[in-house]
Design a protein around this motif. Structure first.
Motif, PDB file in Angstrom:
ATOM      1  N   ALA A  47       0.840  -1.211   0.000  1.00 52.42           N
ATOM      2  CA  ALA A  47       0.000   0.000   0.000  1.00 52.42           C
ATOM      3  C   ALA A  47       0.867   1.250   0.000  1.00 52.42           C
ATOM      4  O   ALA A  47       0.590   2.226  -0.706  1.00 52.42           O
ATOM      5  N   MET A  48       1.943   1.227   0.796  1.00 49.45           N
ATOM      6  CA  MET A  48       2.860   2.372   0.833  1.00 49.45           C
ATOM      7  C   MET A  48       3.564   2.551  -0.505  1.00 49.45           C
ATOM      8  O   MET A  48       3.731   3.666  -0.990  1.00 49.45           O
ATOM      9  N   GLY A  49       3.997   1.446  -1.105  1.00 53.38           N
ATOM     10  CA  GLY A  49       4.724   1.523  -2.372  1.00 53.38           C
ATOM     11  C   GLY A  49       3.881   2.075  -3.494  1.00 53.38           C
ATOM     12  O   GLY A  49       4.365   2.800  -4.354  1.00 53.38           O
ATOM     13  N   LYS A  50       2.577   1.735  -3.491  1.00 52.84           N
ATOM     14  CA  LYS A  50       1.683   2.190  -4.557  1.00 52.84           C
ATOM     15  C   LYS A  50       1.013   3.527  -4.243  1.00 52.84           C
ATOM     16  O   LYS A  50       0.310   4.083  -5.081  1.00 52.84           O
ATOM     17  N   LYS A  51       1.225   4.031  -3.051  1.00 59.18           N
ATOM     18  CA  LYS A  51       0.722   5.350  -2.640  1.00 59.18           C
ATOM     19  C   LYS A  51      -0.793   5.490  -2.833  1.00 59.18           C
ATOM     20  O   LYS A  51      -1.272   6.506  -3.308  1.00 59.18           O
ATOM     21  N   LYS A  52      -1.530   4.438  -2.480  1.00 57.64           N
ATOM     22  CA  LYS A  52      -2.984   4.517  -2.576  1.00 57.64           C
ATOM     23  C   LYS A  52      -3.518   5.143  -1.292  1.00 57.64           C
ATOM     24  O   LYS A  52      -3.488   4.519  -0.225  1.00 57.64           O
ATOM     25  N   ALA A  53      -4.019   6.360  -1.394  1.00 54.77           N
ATOM     26  CA  ALA A  53      -4.364   7.158  -0.217  1.00 54.77           C
ATOM     27  C   ALA A  53      -5.403   6.475   0.677  1.00 54.77           C
ATOM     28  O   ALA A  53      -5.243   6.420   1.905  1.00 54.77           O
ATOM     29  N   HIS A  54      -6.489   5.942   0.083  1.00 50.98           N
ATOM     30  CA  HIS A  54      -7.548   5.368   0.902  1.00 50.98           C
ATOM     31  C   HIS A  54      -7.076   4.098   1.615  1.00 50.98           C
ATOM     32  O   HIS A  54      -7.440   3.833   2.764  1.00 50.98           O
ATOM     33  N   VAL A  55      -6.236   3.296   0.936  1.00 48.87           N
ATOM     34  CA  VAL A  55      -5.692   2.088   1.566  1.00 48.87           C
ATOM     35  C   VAL A  55      -4.720   2.471   2.679  1.00 48.87           C
ATOM     36  O   VAL A  55      -4.695   1.847   3.746  1.00 48.87           O
ATOM     37  N   MET A  56      -3.944   3.508   2.442  1.00 51.65           N
ATOM     38  CA  MET A  56      -2.991   3.977   3.451  1.00 51.65           C
ATOM     39  C   MET A  56      -3.712   4.428   4.713  1.00 51.65           C
ATOM     40  O   MET A  56      -3.256   4.164   5.830  1.00 51.65           O
ATOM     41  N   GLN A  57      -4.830   5.090   4.561  1.00 50.36           N
ATOM     42  CA  GLN A  57      -5.588   5.532   5.729  1.00 50.36           C
ATOM     43  C   GLN A  57      -6.093   4.342   6.545  1.00 50.36           C
ATOM     44  O   GLN A  57      -6.054   4.351   7.784  1.00 50.36           O
ATOM     45  N   GLU A  58      -6.567   3.312   5.846  1.00 47.68           N
ATOM     46  CA  GLU A  58      -7.029   2.102   6.523  1.00 47.68           C
ATOM     47  C   GLU A  58      -5.881   1.430   7.271  1.00 47.68           C
ATOM     48  O   GLU A  58      -6.028   0.982   8.415  1.00 47.68           O
ATOM     49  N   GLN A  59      -4.724   1.355   6.613  1.00 46.98           N
ATOM     50  CA  GLN A  59      -3.562   0.709   7.224  1.00 46.98           C
ATOM     51  C   GLN A  59      -3.042   1.520   8.416  1.00 46.98           C
ATOM     52  O   GLN A  59      -2.616   0.955   9.434  1.00 46.98           O
ATOM     53  N   LYS A  60      -3.074   2.835   8.268  1.00 42.92           N
ATOM     54  CA  LYS A  60      -2.605   3.686   9.366  1.00 42.92           C
ATOM     55  C   LYS A  60      -3.486   3.495  10.597  1.00 42.92           C
ATOM     56  O   LYS A  60      -2.982   3.409  11.735  1.00 42.92           O
ATOM     57  N   LYS A  61      -4.790   3.430  10.378  1.00 41.07           N
ATOM     58  CA  LYS A  61      -5.721   3.232  11.494  1.00 41.07           C
ATOM     59  C   LYS A  61      -5.429   1.910  12.200  1.00 41.07           C
ATOM     60  O   LYS A  61      -5.358   1.830  13.440  1.00 41.07           O
ATOM     61  N   ALA A  62      -5.219   0.840  11.408  1.00 42.76           N
ATOM     62  CA  ALA A  62      -4.928  -0.469  11.985  1.00 42.76           C
ATOM     63  C   ALA A  62      -3.588  -0.464  12.720  1.00 42.76           C
ATOM     64  O   ALA A  62      -3.441  -1.085  13.785  1.00 42.76           O
ATOM     65  N   PHE A  63      -2.603   0.260  12.159  1.00 42.43           N
ATOM     66  CA  PHE A  63      -1.270   0.345  12.763  1.00 42.43           C
ATOM     67  C   PHE A  63      -1.352   1.042  14.126  1.00 42.43           C
ATOM     68  O   PHE A  63      -0.790   0.565  15.123  1.00 42.43           O
ATOM     69  N   VAL A  64      -2.045   2.177  14.177  1.00 38.60           N
ATOM     70  CA  VAL A  64      -2.150   2.957  15.420  1.00 38.60           C
ATOM     71  C   VAL A  64      -2.919   2.177  16.488  1.00 38.60           C
ATOM     72  O   VAL A  64      -2.543   2.149  17.671  1.00 38.60           O
ATOM     73  N   GLU A  65      -4.005   1.503  16.068  1.00 43.03           N
ATOM     74  CA  GLU A  65      -4.790   0.717  17.007  1.00 43.03           C
ATOM     75  C   GLU A  65      -3.981  -0.460  17.548  1.00 43.03           C
ATOM     76  O   GLU A  65      -4.036  -0.787  18.747  1.00 43.03           O
ATOM     77  N   GLY A  66      -3.214  -1.110  16.679  1.00 46.40           N
ATOM     78  CA  GLY A  66      -2.381  -2.227  17.104  1.00 46.40           C
ATOM     79  C   GLY A  66      -1.292  -1.775  18.064  1.00 46.40           C
ATOM     80  O   GLY A  66      -0.982  -2.471  19.046  1.00 46.40           O
ATOM     81  N   ALA A  67      -0.711  -0.602  17.783  1.00 50.58           N
ATOM     82  CA  ALA A  67       0.329  -0.065  18.659  1.00 50.58           C
ATOM     83  C   ALA A  67      -0.248   0.292  20.026  1.00 50.58           C
ATOM     84  O   ALA A  67       0.397   0.084  21.074  1.00 50.58           O
ATOM     85  N   ALA A  68      -1.476   0.826  20.036  1.00 50.17           N
ATOM     86  CA  ALA A  68      -2.116   1.211  21.301  1.00 50.17           C
ATOM     87  C   ALA A  68      -2.316   0.000  22.194  1.00 50.17           C
ATOM     88  O   ALA A  68      -2.160   0.075  23.426  1.00 50.17           O
ATOM     89  N   LYS A  69      -2.650  -1.151  21.602  1.00 43.33           N
ATOM     90  CA  LYS A  69      -2.831  -2.379  22.370  1.00 43.33           C
ATOM     91  C   LYS A  69      -1.525  -2.821  23.031  1.00 43.33           C
ATOM     92  O   LYS A  69      -1.550  -3.582  23.993  1.00 43.33           O
ATOM     93  N   ARG A  70      -0.415  -2.328  22.485  1.00 44.25           N
ATOM     94  CA  ARG A  70       0.894  -2.682  23.038  1.00 44.25           C
ATOM     95  C   ARG A  70       1.463  -1.564  23.901  1.00 44.25           C
ATOM     96  O   ARG A  70       2.656  -1.538  24.182  1.00 44.25           O
ATOM     97  N   GLY A  71       0.579  -0.610  24.253  1.00 43.89           N
ATOM     98  CA  GLY A  71       0.967   0.429  25.190  1.00 43.89           C
ATOM     99  C   GLY A  71       1.712   1.606  24.590  1.00 43.89           C
ATOM    100  O   GLY A  71       2.348   2.377  25.314  1.00 43.89           O
ATOM    101  N   ILE A  72       1.630   1.763  23.294  1.00 47.61           N
ATOM    102  CA  ILE A  72       2.316   2.883  22.628  1.00 47.61           C
ATOM    103  C   ILE A  72       1.309   3.992  22.388  1.00 47.61           C
ATOM    104  O   ILE A  72       0.217   3.759  21.847  1.00 47.61           O
ATOM    105  N   LYS A  73       1.655   5.210  22.789  1.00 42.47           N
ATOM    106  CA  LYS A  73       0.754   6.348  22.646  1.00 42.47           C
ATOM    107  C   LYS A  73       0.411   6.598  21.179  1.00 42.47           C
ATOM    108  O   LYS A  73       1.237   6.397  20.291  1.00 42.47           O
ATOM    109  N   ARG A  74      -0.812   7.116  20.970  1.00 41.79           N
ATOM    110  CA  ARG A  74      -1.317   7.349  19.618  1.00 41.79           C
ATOM    111  C   ARG A  74      -0.406   8.281  18.810  1.00 41.79           C
ATOM    112  O   ARG A  74      -0.070   7.992  17.655  1.00 41.79           O
ATOM    113  N   GLU A  75       0.001   9.417  19.439  1.00 45.18           N
ATOM    114  CA  GLU A  75       0.815  10.388  18.694  1.00 45.18           C
ATOM    115  C   GLU A  75       2.173   9.810  18.299  1.00 45.18           C
ATOM    116  O   GLU A  75       2.717  10.121  17.236  1.00 45.18           O
TER     117      GLU A  75
END
Length: 473
Positions: free
Chosen positions: A21-49
């Motif tokens: 998704a990053m390589g192809k620069k598809k904006a809508h897919v990137m937004q979905e992936q970013k949301k999943a990345f931030v949520e996954g990080a939060a479950k591991r105790g990493i702040k959202r920012e």
């Protein structure tokens, strides 16, 4: 991928989807992936920012990033190729031209390489039946000979036969000599027609239309035309004796069919006296321009795709070509309906529009706002040059600066000055000096005096048009 797995808890499969998704620069897919990345990080105790900052940091790297060993290998390769290009430019370009043969879209790549040869002052000679081999070859330190294998429909087996018979019996003397010596099972009609269209027989007959007809006659079993040696000793009909020729446009069209681009000339050559004064942008500069920026271009029409918009109205997506290559455009419904009859294949046009860039794909198109035939400008010639100043010529500094610029461009075109003062604007003609309005002169004057300070009045014998620093006003 490791960062996504360890910070956001992604599986390797999920991490690979993120990478793509990053390589192809598809904006809508990137937004979905970013949301999943931030949520996954939060479950591991990493702040959202912090998670968002990490995601934003790795996004550019994912588009084009290497590990150290890979980057080192590429750096060394880049250094070596740069060294070869700097110290052995003709050999380097010859090798690159040959390397691109038979790759996907090789004719586009060869066209780009030949433009680079011209920039480097390396001459590329057209294909020649008595000089060319299968690959590109070097004639001397600044001259490359076109390879026959880079011509459409001409394979390695055919070229091996052509070169073998040439080395056995010496240079070919005519088309009939050529056809009598080669094995026409290996060098078939399609091969010979492509060689003719590419100009490979120009060294002993420049009339390609006649040559193409002779090829057709030979392979149909009728022999060659009247002033060629008949291979069958038969009589030539009156129709076959009639001389046929192509105009420049037809010749270049067939040449492009065989080579994939124009080599011996360009349709825009008919307007080469006028184009320098039209202040046009080269197509290779479009990628460097801002989205929405105004642009003026010239080009010959390569192909025209007709479409319909959501209201069912017709619009067009023409592809044009200038001296630097092809560029894509869009002509929306209202303008297309007005100009549709003007647009013909191989016609040459002056167009104005704005740059349109696709952020995801990087594709660049020009939205055309106006278009007209270059025939209107074919006979355009400078009639006078007007320099506008807002000060008195008692300003010796200005007078000296103008003289330093003008003195190298003495010619026969009248020079006028428009002087704006508190009492009004006065126009006067220089009695002792006339100019040669080179494009470089216009740029120097515009740089010294500012936009709108230079007006080149042009005429095509019927009408007069003002050109301000090269722009129509």
């Amino acid at each position: 991928m490791q960062i996504a797995a360890e910070i956001a808890g992604f599986s390797l499969g999920q991490a690979d989807l993120l990478r793509r998704a990053m390589g192809k620069k598809k904006a809508h897919v990137m937004q979905e992936q970013k949301k999943a990345f931030v949520e996954g990080a939060a479950k591991r105790g990493i702040k959202r920012e912090i998670a968002e900052k990490i995601f934003d940091d790795i996004s550019p790297f994912a588009r084009y990033g290497f590990n150290k060993s890979h980057a080192t290998g590429y750096a060394l390769l880049s250094y070596r190729t740069a060294y070869l290009k700097a110290h052995y430019p003709a050999e380097f370009m010859m090798a690159n031209l040959s390397a691109e043969m038979n790759t996907q879209n090789f004719q586009d790549k060869i066209s780009a390489l030949i433009r680079e040869c011209r920039r480097l002052k390396i001459k590329v000679l057209p294909p020649d039946i008595n000089r060319s081999y299968y690959r590109f070859t070097l004639q001397d330190d600044s001259t490359i000979v076109y390879g026959l294998g880079a011509i459409k429909n001409v394979g390695e087996s055919a070229v091996e036969e052509i070169v073998s018979k040439r080395e056995e019996g010496g240079p070919y003397k005519s088309l009939s000599d050529f056809l009598s010596r080669v094995d026409t099972r290996r060098v078939n009609k399609k091969v010979v027609e492509s060689l003719v269209k590419a100009g490979a027989f120009d060294s002993f007959e420049e009339n390609r239309a006649k040559l193409l007809k002779d090829v057709s006659l030979y392979y149909s079993g009728k022999g060659l035309s009247a002033n060629q040696i008949s291979l069958f000793g038969g009589e030539t009909t009156r129709e076959e004796k009639e001389e046929i020729t192509w105009n420049l446009q037809t010749k270049l069209s067939f040449e492009k069919e065989a080579l994939g681009f124009f080599l011996s000339g360009h349709p825009l050559d008919r307007y080469k006296q006028a184009v320098p004064y039209l202040n046009v942008t080269g197509s290779t500069e479009l990628r460097e321009m801002e989205n929405g920026e105004s642009v003026r271009l010239v080009g010959t029409l390569v192909k025209l795709a007709r479409k319909k918009d959501r209201q069912g109205k017709p619009y067009a997506q023409p592809v044009f070509e200038d001296y630097q290559g092809e560029f894509q455009t869009i002509i929306f419904s209202s303008l297309f309906q007005e100009k549709a009859s003007l647009l013909v294949k191989d016609g040459c046009y002056l167009m104005e529009g704005r740059v349109s860039k696709d952020d995801e794909t990087g594709e660049v198109k020009v939205i055309i706002n106006s278009i007209e035939s270059l025939d209107e400008y074919r006979d355009l010639r400078p009639q006078s040059l007007v320099i506008r100043v807002e000060t008195s010529f008692q300003d010796t500094d200005l007078a000296d600066r103008l003289w330093e610029i003008l003195k190298d461009y003495r010619g026969d075109i009248p020079l006028y000055f428009e002087i704006k003062t508190d009492k009004g604007t006065f126009k006067m003609k220089s009695r002792n000096f006339a100019v040669r309005p080179d494009v470089r002169l216009l740029e120097k004057l515009k740089k010294a005096l500012g936009p709108g300070s230079v007006k080149l009045v042009m005429s095509n014998g019927k009408n007069r048009a003002g050109i301000a620093g090269g722009s129509k006003v």
